[in-house]
Design a protein around this motif. Sequence first.
Motif, PDB file in Angstrom:
ATOM      1  N   UNK A  11     135.673 -13.180  85.513  1.00  0.00           N
ATOM      2  CA  UNK A  11     134.761 -12.493  86.421  1.00  0.00           C
ATOM      3  C   UNK A  11     135.420 -11.419  87.268  1.00  0.00           C
ATOM      4  N   UNK A  12     136.459 -10.770  86.778  1.00  0.00           N
ATOM      5  CA  UNK A  12     137.078  -9.706  87.562  1.00  0.00           C
ATOM      6  C   UNK A  12     136.219  -8.450  87.544  1.00  0.00           C
ATOM      7  N   UNK A  13     135.339  -8.305  86.597  1.00  0.00           N
ATOM      8  CA  UNK A  13     134.451  -7.146  86.592  1.00  0.00           C
ATOM      9  C   UNK A  13     133.029  -7.595  86.323  1.00  0.00           C
ATOM     10  N   UNK A  14     132.712  -8.844  86.669  1.00  0.00           N
ATOM     11  CA  UNK A  14     131.391  -9.355  86.449  1.00  0.00           C
ATOM     12  C   UNK A  14     131.217  -9.970  85.074  1.00  0.00           C
ATOM     13  N   UNK A  15     132.257  -9.957  84.259  1.00  0.00           N
ATOM     14  CA  UNK A  15     132.200 -10.518  82.923  1.00  0.00           C
ATOM     15  C   UNK A  15     133.458 -11.352  82.692  1.00  0.00           C
ATOM     16  N   UNK A  16     133.330 -12.354  81.836  1.00  0.00           N
ATOM     17  CA  UNK A  16     134.500 -13.119  81.422  1.00  0.00           C
ATOM     18  C   UNK A  16     134.898 -12.689  80.026  1.00  0.00           C
ATOM     19  N   UNK A  17     136.178 -12.538  79.807  1.00  0.00           N
ATOM     20  CA  UNK A  17     136.631 -12.246  78.453  1.00  0.00           C
ATOM     21  C   UNK A  17     136.456 -13.503  77.611  1.00  0.00           C
ATOM     22  N   UNK A  18     136.039 -13.342  76.386  1.00  0.00           N
ATOM     23  CA  UNK A  18     135.825 -14.477  75.511  1.00  0.00           C
ATOM     24  C   UNK A  18     137.060 -14.808  74.696  1.00  0.00           C
ATOM     25  N   UNK A  19     138.089 -13.975  74.794  1.00  0.00           N
ATOM     26  CA  UNK A  19     139.311 -14.177  74.035  1.00  0.00           C
ATOM     27  C   UNK A  19     140.443 -14.507  74.991  1.00  0.00           C
ATOM     28  N   UNK A  20     141.224 -15.535  74.669  1.00  0.00           N
ATOM     29  CA  UNK A  20     142.346 -15.903  75.521  1.00  0.00           C
ATOM     30  C   UNK A  20     143.321 -14.734  75.610  1.00  0.00           C
ATOM     31  N   UNK A  46     142.883 -12.061  77.448  1.00  0.00           N
ATOM     32  CA  UNK A  46     142.175 -10.783  77.568  1.00  0.00           C
ATOM     33  C   UNK A  46     141.629 -10.683  78.985  1.00  0.00           C
ATOM     34  N   UNK A  47     141.878  -9.551  79.625  1.00  0.00           N
ATOM     35  CA  UNK A  47     141.454  -9.350  81.005  1.00  0.00           C
ATOM     36  C   UNK A  47     140.641  -8.078  81.119  1.00  0.00           C
ATOM     37  N   UNK A  48     139.617  -8.115  81.981  1.00  0.00           N
ATOM     38  CA  UNK A  48     138.838  -6.927  82.289  1.00  0.00           C
ATOM     39  C   UNK A  48     138.963  -6.661  83.783  1.00  0.00           C
ATOM     40  N   UNK A 100     141.278  -4.330  79.606  1.00  0.00           N
ATOM     41  CA  UNK A 100     140.302  -3.247  79.631  1.00  0.00           C
ATOM     42  C   UNK A 100     140.102  -2.877  81.092  1.00  0.00           C
ATOM     43  N   UNK A 101     140.520  -1.667  81.463  1.00  0.00           N
ATOM     44  CA  UNK A 101     140.471  -1.211  82.841  1.00  0.00           C
ATOM     45  C   UNK A 101     139.358  -0.177  82.989  1.00  0.00           C
ATOM     46  N   UNK A 102     138.375  -0.484  83.820  1.00  0.00           N
ATOM     47  CA  UNK A 102     137.309   0.471  84.116  1.00  0.00           C
ATOM     48  C   UNK A 102     137.849   1.518  85.093  1.00  0.00           C
ATOM     49  N   UNK A 103     137.783   2.787  84.709  1.00  0.00           N
ATOM     50  CA  UNK A 103     138.332   3.859  85.528  1.00  0.00           C
ATOM     51  C   UNK A 103     137.192   4.574  86.242  1.00  0.00           C
ATOM     52  N   UNK A 104     137.154   4.539  87.582  1.00  0.00           N
ATOM     53  CA  UNK A 104     136.079   5.217  88.302  1.00  0.00           C
ATOM     54  C   UNK A 104     136.000   6.695  87.927  1.00  0.00           C
ATOM     55  N   UNK A 105     134.797   7.225  87.900  1.00  0.00           N
ATOM     56  CA  UNK A 105     134.614   8.617  87.487  1.00  0.00           C
ATOM     57  C   UNK A 105     135.407   9.575  88.358  1.00  0.00           C
ATOM     58  N   UNK A 106     135.424   9.339  89.671  1.00  0.00           N
ATOM     59  CA  UNK A 106     136.151  10.236  90.569  1.00  0.00           C
ATOM     60  C   UNK A 106     137.654  10.223  90.271  1.00  0.00           C
ATOM     61  N   UNK A 107     138.143   9.093  89.739  1.00  0.00           N
ATOM     62  CA  UNK A 107     139.561   9.000  89.383  1.00  0.00           C
ATOM     63  C   UNK A 107     139.854   9.770  88.112  1.00  0.00           C
TER      64      UNK A 107
END
Length: 298
Positions: free
Chosen positions: A23-32, A34-36, A219-226
């Motif tokens: 839940x680091x981005x509102x979702x859990x990775x389904x694969x051991x 794996x981080x989002x 998987x790193x979500x990159x803010x648009x402003x960044x």
Amino acid sequence: MAINGGINNMVKKLSNILYMQHNYCGQSCSVVKCWQWNIKRFIMFQTNKTIQDKYAVLILNRPISQNPDFVKSFWNNASVRMAVDGGTARWDTFLNQLPEDVQKTMKLPDFVTGDFDSLTEDVLNKYKKKGTKTIRTPDQNNTDFTKALMELNKHCQQENLQLDHVIAVCQNSGRLDHILANIQTLHLVKVDNLLNPNTTVYILSDDSISWLLSPGDHVISVPEETRQHRRAWCSLVPIGTPCESVTTSGLKWNLDNQELKFGELVSTSNTFDGSEFVKIKCSHVILWSMRVPHLISE
């Protein structure tokens, strides 16, 4: 302060730890392994009121350079607020620079911790009288940052509080040994189980944020402003031991099963290709950093 143990041995130990974060981005990775990651859940929450992650803020002993409007919101919305030794004076200075009516809206630190070798009795007593809990941590085998996390963990266990994030406000400038000690603390969080396994610690410095990527897929979500900023940057740095294999997508200069190693290739001053996500697969622990422009006023 002494740095507890050698970074090299700690990193090797950490590299062998397999754990799952949720839940680091509102979702859990389904694969051991794996981080989002989505820093908008706490760094840019003022633009997304529907997300309510629980986080703690630690103020370390460096000037607070971030935009005051951001700091005010960031501080008051935290679940736990801590000032670490000389960071208490830094917080007091920041507070006194605000208009008097705004000062009254600011919440007190919940805790002041440290060995208090960088804090005057006047400032310490000021917050004591206001009701802040002070905890002296004299142990010289750990830094005040590390000890603060230990006290935070005790508090969370006593209060049955599960934090999603801990953000230490500091600066990656000044004394090099302090910078390295802060990175060492990031490693110790997992190696020595300083916090709940589902809590991640970040370092916030000026307009950048850094955290550790464990072996596996990210998987790193990159803010648009960044990703759209004219001076956007990011970096992947192996700390303590080489990272034998790194593969990325979403960067201007991607890596393809390449080794990151001091004395050879280290991916500093990289940037983004405009994609919403950066994907990283790494064999060993690396330090990820990126710019978040809105944190300071340009």
